[in-house]
Enzyme design. Structure first.
Site, PDB file in Angstrom:
ATOM      1  N   LYS A 197       0.844  -1.212   0.000  1.00  0.00           N
ATOM      2  CA  LYS A 197       0.000   0.000   0.000  1.00  0.00           C
ATOM      3  C   LYS A 197       0.872   1.253   0.000  1.00  0.00           C
ATOM      4  CE  LYS A 197      -2.073  -1.088   3.900  1.00  0.00           C
ATOM      5  NZ  LYS A 197      -1.396  -2.371   4.173  1.00  0.00           N
ATOM      6  N   ARG A 236      -9.914   0.261   8.108  1.00  0.00           N
ATOM      7  CA  ARG A 236      -9.453  -1.108   8.319  1.00  0.00           C
ATOM      8  C   ARG A 236     -10.563  -1.988   8.853  1.00  0.00           C
ATOM      9  NH1 ARG A 236      -3.619   0.287   8.704  1.00  0.00           N
ATOM     10  NH2 ARG A 236      -2.687  -1.739   8.928  1.00  0.00           N
ATOM     11  N   ARG A 261      11.945  -5.580   4.797  1.00  0.00           N
ATOM     12  CA  ARG A 261      11.621  -4.156   4.607  1.00  0.00           C
ATOM     13  C   ARG A 261      12.509  -3.232   5.446  1.00  0.00           C
ATOM     14  NH1 ARG A 261       5.672  -1.896   5.443  1.00  0.00           N
ATOM     15  NH2 ARG A 261       5.846  -2.897   7.472  1.00  0.00           N
ATOM     16  N   ARG A 312      11.237  -1.473  10.992  1.00  0.00           N
ATOM     17  CA  ARG A 312      10.118  -1.163  11.890  1.00  0.00           C
ATOM     18  C   ARG A 312      10.022  -2.175  13.030  1.00  0.00           C
ATOM     19  NH1 ARG A 312       4.843   0.111   8.281  1.00  0.00           N
ATOM     20  NH2 ARG A 312       3.888  -1.220   9.860  1.00  0.00           N
ATOM     21  N   ARG A 372      -0.721  -9.352  12.707  1.00  0.00           N
ATOM     22  CA  ARG A 372      -1.271  -8.308  11.819  1.00  0.00           C
ATOM     23  C   ARG A 372      -2.019  -8.945  10.652  1.00  0.00           C
ATOM     24  NH1 ARG A 372       4.069  -5.482  10.586  1.00  0.00           N
ATOM     25  NH2 ARG A 372       2.911  -4.240   9.081  1.00  0.00           N
TER      26      ARG A 372
HETATM   27  P1  AP5 Z   1       4.878  -1.532   1.806  1.00  0.00           P
HETATM   28  O1  AP5 Z   1       4.583  -0.635   0.649  1.00  0.00           O
HETATM   29  O2  AP5 Z   1       5.623  -0.962   2.966  1.00  0.00           O
HETATM   30  O3  AP5 Z   1       3.526  -2.285   2.294  1.00  0.00           O
HETATM   31  P2  AP5 Z   1       2.301  -1.767   3.138  1.00  0.00           P
HETATM   32  O4  AP5 Z   1       1.103  -2.447   2.609  1.00  0.00           O
HETATM   33  O5  AP5 Z   1       2.287  -0.255   3.177  1.00  0.00           O
HETATM   34  O6  AP5 Z   1       2.687  -2.381   4.547  1.00  0.00           O
HETATM   35  P3  AP5 Z   1       2.498  -1.870   6.024  1.00  0.00           P
HETATM   36  O7  AP5 Z   1       3.219  -2.863   6.889  1.00  0.00           O
HETATM   37  O8  AP5 Z   1       2.930  -0.424   6.149  1.00  0.00           O
HETATM   38  O9  AP5 Z   1       0.989  -1.982   6.237  1.00  0.00           O
HETATM   39  P4  AP5 Z   1       0.275  -2.129   7.559  1.00  0.00           P
HETATM   40  O10 AP5 Z   1      -1.087  -1.932   7.076  1.00  0.00           O
HETATM   41  O11 AP5 Z   1       0.508  -3.330   8.371  1.00  0.00           O
HETATM   42  O12 AP5 Z   1       0.986  -1.006   8.468  1.00  0.00           O
HETATM   43  P5  AP5 Z   1       0.585   0.476   8.827  1.00  0.00           P
HETATM   44  O13 AP5 Z   1       1.816   1.268   8.885  1.00  0.00           O
HETATM   45  O14 AP5 Z   1      -0.545   0.948   7.991  1.00  0.00           O
HETATM   46  O15 AP5 Z   1       5.659  -2.803   1.209  1.00  0.00           O
HETATM   47  C1  AP5 Z   1       6.168  -3.809   2.067  1.00  0.00           C
HETATM   48  C2  AP5 Z   1       7.558  -4.263   1.572  1.00  0.00           C
HETATM   49  O16 AP5 Z   1       7.407  -4.915   0.295  1.00  0.00           O
HETATM   50  C3  AP5 Z   1       8.540  -3.083   1.325  1.00  0.00           C
HETATM   51  O17 AP5 Z   1       9.805  -3.515   1.709  1.00  0.00           O
HETATM   52  C4  AP5 Z   1       8.456  -2.836  -0.186  1.00  0.00           C
HETATM   53  O18 AP5 Z   1       9.659  -2.292  -0.713  1.00  0.00           O
HETATM   54  C5  AP5 Z   1       8.161  -4.246  -0.736  1.00  0.00           C
HETATM   55  N1  AP5 Z   1       7.301  -4.235  -1.926  1.00  0.00           N
HETATM   56  C6  AP5 Z   1       6.210  -3.458  -2.137  1.00  0.00           C
HETATM   57  N2  AP5 Z   1       5.646  -3.752  -3.320  1.00  0.00           N
HETATM   58  C7  AP5 Z   1       6.388  -4.755  -3.844  1.00  0.00           C
HETATM   59  C8  AP5 Z   1       6.304  -5.530  -5.054  1.00  0.00           C
HETATM   60  N3  AP5 Z   1       5.340  -5.307  -5.948  1.00  0.00           N
HETATM   61  N4  AP5 Z   1       7.208  -6.490  -5.272  1.00  0.00           N
HETATM   62  C9  AP5 Z   1       8.178  -6.738  -4.364  1.00  0.00           C
HETATM   63  N5  AP5 Z   1       8.339  -6.053  -3.207  1.00  0.00           N
HETATM   64  C10 AP5 Z   1       7.443  -5.066  -2.964  1.00  0.00           C
HETATM   65  O19 AP5 Z   1      -0.016   0.269  10.314  1.00  0.00           O
HETATM   66  C11 AP5 Z   1       0.816  -0.085  11.407  1.00  0.00           C
HETATM   67  C12 AP5 Z   1      -0.026  -0.239  12.646  1.00  0.00           C
HETATM   68  O20 AP5 Z   1      -0.674   1.017  12.970  1.00  0.00           O
HETATM   69  C13 AP5 Z   1      -1.180  -1.239  12.546  1.00  0.00           C
HETATM   70  O21 AP5 Z   1      -0.768  -2.572  12.786  1.00  0.00           O
HETATM   71  C14 AP5 Z   1      -2.144  -0.706  13.633  1.00  0.00           C
HETATM   72  O22 AP5 Z   1      -1.692  -1.061  14.919  1.00  0.00           O
HETATM   73  C15 AP5 Z   1      -1.979   0.805  13.491  1.00  0.00           C
HETATM   74  N6  AP5 Z   1      -2.979   1.354  12.552  1.00  0.00           N
HETATM   75  C16 AP5 Z   1      -2.744   1.910  11.326  1.00  0.00           C
HETATM   76  N7  AP5 Z   1      -3.888   2.289  10.743  1.00  0.00           N
HETATM   77  C17 AP5 Z   1      -4.889   1.977  11.605  1.00  0.00           C
HETATM   78  C18 AP5 Z   1      -6.308   2.088  11.555  1.00  0.00           C
HETATM   79  N8  AP5 Z   1      -6.954   2.587  10.477  1.00  0.00           N
HETATM   80  N9  AP5 Z   1      -7.028   1.646  12.623  1.00  0.00           N
HETATM   81  C19 AP5 Z   1      -6.422   1.149  13.732  1.00  0.00           C
HETATM   82  N10 AP5 Z   1      -5.072   0.981  13.823  1.00  0.00           N
HETATM   83  C20 AP5 Z   1      -4.320   1.388  12.767  1.00  0.00           C
END
Ligand code: AP5
Length: 222
Positions: free
Chosen positions: A16, A91, A130, A163, A174
């Protein structure tokens, strides 16, 4: 042409953040990532950061009232008036309903939802390799998406870090939360005719071109 108000939906590590950066570059609109906002609050040790820390470390969702209040503030910033890419919100169906209400207050609504479909094994492999920028939070990968200079962000020169919630046991938790609570949004937005599904087969390097094509298909650019 309607202003793009886009949701990126997908499991943790589905890409994402990577796609949001590319999409925002193509469309000239801000990325609004609740995870990034929480990490900024954690770093600055704000009240929100203190509340969120335990939930994030355990791989659980932060309570809706905290997340929604933080999002409301961000959506009220002037740069969000020309559209935005939401990454990590909503989410759950409950959060989608909160978002509808928030946007309706200013006569706005979501224009598209992009669902990134990726297998769980691929996700584990992506998250274990990552790195993110400690300043601008841009994501990289030790194998597939290396920065030009080791340990340094291509975009802002910030230091790359791993992270805290990218540990195997937290990743598993997760993923479970995604399947149990977030995945029903695919049906929710599909029923509204807003869903576009993409398979994340393109390597991270080909994503900019992919996002340009998708923006054309969705009618956001000519
Ligand atoms: P990346 O682009 O970083 O993936 P992502 O989907 O953004 O992953 P996140 O881990 O950031 O998502 P998440 O939803 O768990 O975490 P968030 O920060 O939102 O890509 C991942 C890796 O793959 C990278 O190394 C990249 O280079 C590689 N890659 C990407 N595309 C690729 C491809 N096509 N081919 C190969 N490699 C590729 O949330 C963190 C925490 O915050 C949550 O767990 C929760 O506790 C809290 N939180 C956030 N939002 C909410 C909400 N709305 N409600 C309640 N709690 C929340």
């Amino acid at each position: 042409m309607e202003k793009p108000r886009i949701i990126l939906l997908g499991a943790p590590g589905s890409g994402k953040g990577t796609r949001a950066v590319a999409l925002c570059e193509v469309l000239g609109i801000p990325q609004i990532a609740t995870g990034d906002l929480f990490r900024k609050n954690l770093k600055e040790m704000t009240e929100i950061g203190k509340i969120a820390k335990g939930y994030i470390d355990r791989g659980e969702l932060v309570p809706d009232e905290v997340t929604a209040a933080m999002l409301k503030d961000r959506l009220a910033q002037p740069d969000a008036k020309n559209g935005f890419v939401l990454d990590g919100f909503p989410r759950s169906v409950k959060q989608a309903e909160i978002l509808d209400k928030l946007l309706a207050e200013s006569g706005e609504k979501i224009t598209s939802v992009i669902y990134i479909k990726v297998d769980d094994e691929e996700i584990v492999s992506r998250l274990t390799g990552r790195m993110i920028c400690s300043k601008c939070q841009a994501p990289y990968h030790v194998r597939d998406h290396k920065p030009a200079k080791d340990g340094v962000c291509d975009k802002c020169g910030g230091e790359l870090i791993v992270r805290d919630d990218d540990k195997p046991e937290t990743i598993r938790k997760r993923l479970k939360v995604f399947h149990d609570v977030t995945f029903p949004l695919v049906e929710f937005y599909s029923a509204r005719g807003l869903l576009a599904e993409i398979k994340s087969e393109t390597s991270a390097r080909g994503i900019n071109a992919d996002m340009k094509d998708l923006s054309k298909k969705l009618g956001f650019i000519a």
